[in-house]
Design an enzyme around this catalytic site. Sequence first.
Site, PDB file in Angstrom:
ATOM      1  CE  LYS A  31      21.612  -6.325   5.962  1.00  0.00           C
ATOM      2  NZ  LYS A  31      22.678  -5.305   6.003  1.00  0.00           N
ATOM      3  CE  LYS A  52      23.091  -8.844   8.680  1.00  0.00           C
ATOM      4  NZ  LYS A  52      23.644  -7.591   8.274  1.00  0.00           N
TER       5      LYS A  52
HETATM    6  C1  PBG Z   1      24.814  -2.654   7.478  1.00  0.00           C
HETATM    7  C2  PBG Z   1      24.740  -3.915   8.264  1.00  0.00           C
HETATM    8  C3  PBG Z   1      23.792  -4.304   9.226  1.00  0.00           C
HETATM    9  C4  PBG Z   1      24.239  -5.507   9.745  1.00  0.00           C
HETATM   10  C5  PBG Z   1      25.408  -5.844   9.068  1.00  0.00           C
HETATM   11  N1  PBG Z   1      25.684  -4.862   8.149  1.00  0.00           N
HETATM   12  C6  PBG Z   1      22.611  -3.583   9.742  1.00  0.00           C
HETATM   13  C7  PBG Z   1      21.411  -3.397   8.906  1.00  0.00           C
HETATM   14  O1  PBG Z   1      21.329  -3.813   7.758  1.00  0.00           O
HETATM   15  O2  PBG Z   1      20.525  -2.740   9.444  1.00  0.00           O
HETATM   16  C8  PBG Z   1      23.566  -6.269  10.849  1.00  0.00           C
HETATM   17  C9  PBG Z   1      24.461  -7.136  11.652  1.00  0.00           C
HETATM   18  C10 PBG Z   1      23.910  -7.550  12.960  1.00  0.00           C
HETATM   19  O3  PBG Z   1      22.748  -7.292  13.334  1.00  0.00           O
HETATM   20  O4  PBG Z   1      24.674  -8.188  13.699  1.00  0.00           O
HETATM   21  N2  PBG Z   1      23.925  -2.570   6.432  1.00  0.00           N
END
Ligand code: PBG
Length: 331
Positions: free
Chosen positions: A193, A246
């Site tokens: 991520k 992601k």
């Molecule tokens: C929580 C989380 C996030 C997303 C999924 N789980 C936000 C972040 O890490 O700031 C992002 C998903 C999206 O932008 O569609 N940690």
Amino acid sequence: MGIHRGRRLRRTAGIRAMVAETHLSAAQLVAPLFVMEGHSTRTPIESMPGHYRLTPDLAAQEAADLAALGVGAVILFGIPNEKDSQGTGAWDEQGPVPRAIRQIKTAAPNLVVWADVCLCEYTDHGHCGVLGHHGVDNDATLPLLGRASVCYARAGADVIAPSDMMDGRVAAIRAALDESGFADRAIVSYAVKYASAFYGPFREAAGSTPKSGDRRGYQMDAPNVREAIREAKADVREGADVVMVKPGMPYLDVVRAVREAVDVPVAVYQVSGEYAMLHAAADRGWIDLNAAMWETSIALRRAGASILITYFARELATRLSSQAQREVAKV
Ligand code: PBG
């Protein structure tokens, strides 16, 4: 020898469909749902047209509709009324996510239910873990993630999906689930991520923007792909059943690299900013939304992902289940 006539296999929609190397089916789609407290209420998310914060009863209705369209799964994000420094709402049995899971399991028993696990929606400071003297305290966060995971498993979640990016959380969550009698529940780890500009609309939806600082100390740095492989392999060793990359579109090379490095299924998340960007351009008449939706989705499959988490899940499934699929494929 004649010249290479590649156009023969592109001449008609039927021929193109016959030689397509990549396919997309509704069962591979995961639809994100934002769940808030209350009853029979929904509030629109400005930057994500067609998406709403839903109370658990409406989330269950939506889930049943998605299941009827053949969508494989939903992933739930909670929006609690109260936040605190420890994110205790994340393991409240009466919180919006456990309530929604129970109601979805009644409304759509065969739909796979994923629960996102992270503290950022539940902490008053907006970080994904608890704060210590030196920023986010990794090891102090792990037991809290374990508690949240067990809470969602108890409510009926099939899949636990940690998105916090703490080191060692897959092992900690696996152990917590196993000890509580949930050895049968799968972990889909947000293994890879990136710290990304494309999470903006999600943070608006979930009210989870960090009050100070950013997430660069725990989320990955855009220039790196070898590091992605290390993260994915580490999570598989710790017990992840599926690993996720992601965001999606800016990281297709990472999806491919991870696909080749591990033998568990790979999921990819086409995130909120990607969805918002396509909608914004389509609103101005600059791109065709349906064609762009199809093209970006099939690109993520082609890159090597078997599971797509996408805000287009409903639209895609609607088209996949009807004649419209052929219309889209023709573009
Ligand atoms: C929580 C989380 C996030 C997303 C999924 N789980 C936000 C972040 O890490 O700031 C992002 C998903 C999206 O932008 O569609 N940690």
